[in-house]
Design a protein around this motif. Sequence first.
Motif, PDB file in Angstrom:
ATOM      1  N   GLY A  66      -4.731   2.375  -9.946  1.00 49.36           N
ATOM      2  CA  GLY A  66      -3.956   2.227  -8.721  1.00 49.36           C
ATOM      3  C   GLY A  66      -4.829   1.940  -7.525  1.00 49.36           C
ATOM      4  N   PHE A  67      -5.963   2.592  -7.424  1.00 50.09           N
ATOM      5  CA  PHE A  67      -6.871   2.358  -6.304  1.00 50.09           C
ATOM      6  C   PHE A  67      -7.429   0.942  -6.341  1.00 50.09           C
ATOM      7  N   VAL A  68      -7.839   0.478  -7.506  1.00 47.95           N
ATOM      8  CA  VAL A  68      -8.376  -0.878  -7.632  1.00 47.95           C
ATOM      9  C   VAL A  68      -7.294  -1.912  -7.321  1.00 47.95           C
ATOM     10  N   LEU A  69      -6.071  -1.681  -7.784  1.00 48.48           N
ATOM     11  CA  LEU A  69      -4.979  -2.607  -7.476  1.00 48.48           C
ATOM     12  C   LEU A  69      -4.671  -2.631  -5.986  1.00 48.48           C
ATOM     13  N   THR A  70      -4.751  -1.487  -5.326  1.00 52.25           N
ATOM     14  CA  THR A  70      -4.546  -1.443  -3.878  1.00 52.25           C
ATOM     15  C   THR A  70      -5.600  -2.267  -3.163  1.00 52.25           C
ATOM     16  N   LEU A  71      -6.852  -2.136  -3.561  1.00 56.59           N
ATOM     17  CA  LEU A  71      -7.917  -2.940  -2.960  1.00 56.59           C
ATOM     18  C   LEU A  71      -7.700  -4.424  -3.217  1.00 56.59           C
ATOM     19  N   ALA A  72      -7.263  -4.776  -4.422  1.00 58.42           N
ATOM     20  CA  ALA A  72      -7.026  -6.182  -4.750  1.00 58.42           C
ATOM     21  C   ALA A  72      -5.884  -6.753  -3.916  1.00 58.42           C
ATOM     22  N   LEU A 109      -2.026  -2.132   2.809  1.00 53.90           N
ATOM     23  CA  LEU A 109      -0.961  -1.847   1.849  1.00 53.90           C
ATOM     24  C   LEU A 109       0.353  -1.506   2.541  1.00 53.90           C
ATOM     25  N   LEU A 110       0.300  -0.725   3.615  1.00 55.41           N
ATOM     26  CA  LEU A 110       1.535  -0.359   4.314  1.00 55.41           C
ATOM     27  C   LEU A 110       2.211  -1.584   4.915  1.00 55.41           C
ATOM     28  N   THR A 111       1.434  -2.506   5.466  1.00 53.30           N
ATOM     29  CA  THR A 111       2.003  -3.742   6.001  1.00 53.30           C
ATOM     30  C   THR A 111       2.598  -4.588   4.887  1.00 53.30           C
ATOM     31  N   TRP A 112       1.903  -4.664   3.775  1.00 60.66           N
ATOM     32  CA  TRP A 112       2.374  -5.438   2.635  1.00 60.66           C
ATOM     33  C   TRP A 112       3.688  -4.892   2.095  1.00 60.66           C
ATOM     34  N   ALA A 135      -6.341  -9.852  -1.344  1.00 58.93           N
ATOM     35  CA  ALA A 135      -5.608 -11.095  -1.599  1.00 58.93           C
ATOM     36  C   ALA A 135      -4.675 -11.460  -0.441  1.00 58.93           C
ATOM     37  N   THR A 136      -4.053 -10.473   0.192  1.00 62.57           N
ATOM     38  CA  THR A 136      -3.084 -10.766   1.248  1.00 62.57           C
ATOM     39  C   THR A 136      -3.688 -10.727   2.639  1.00 62.57           C
ATOM     40  N   GLY A 137      -4.831 -10.095   2.798  1.00 61.74           N
ATOM     41  CA  GLY A 137      -5.435  -9.951   4.117  1.00 61.74           C
ATOM     42  C   GLY A 137      -4.718  -8.920   4.970  1.00 61.74           C
ATOM     43  N   GLN A 138      -3.844  -8.129   4.374  1.00 62.27           N
ATOM     44  CA  GLN A 138      -3.095  -7.096   5.081  1.00 62.27           C
ATOM     45  C   GLN A 138      -3.313  -5.761   4.389  1.00 62.27           C
TER      46      GLN A 138
END
Length: 56
Positions: free
Chosen positions: A34-40, A49-52, A44-47
């Motif tokens: 989960g942590f690695v996916l959050t970083l990815a 996680l909360l904004t995404w 990728a989005t430049g935002q």
Amino acid sequence: MTQPQPTTTPQLAEPKFGFNEYAERLNGRAAMIGFVLTLAIEYATGQGLLTWLGLQ
């Protein structure tokens, strides 16, 4: 008179639920993924996680 001490350790069955070694290992691995996916996602989005997620 004293009782003699046992010479072998009994083999107890691993519990199928609760805080056992397998559950803790699985939980740790899920947290790392989960942590690695959050970083990815953030990379990728430049935002953040909360904004995404639309929460900010």
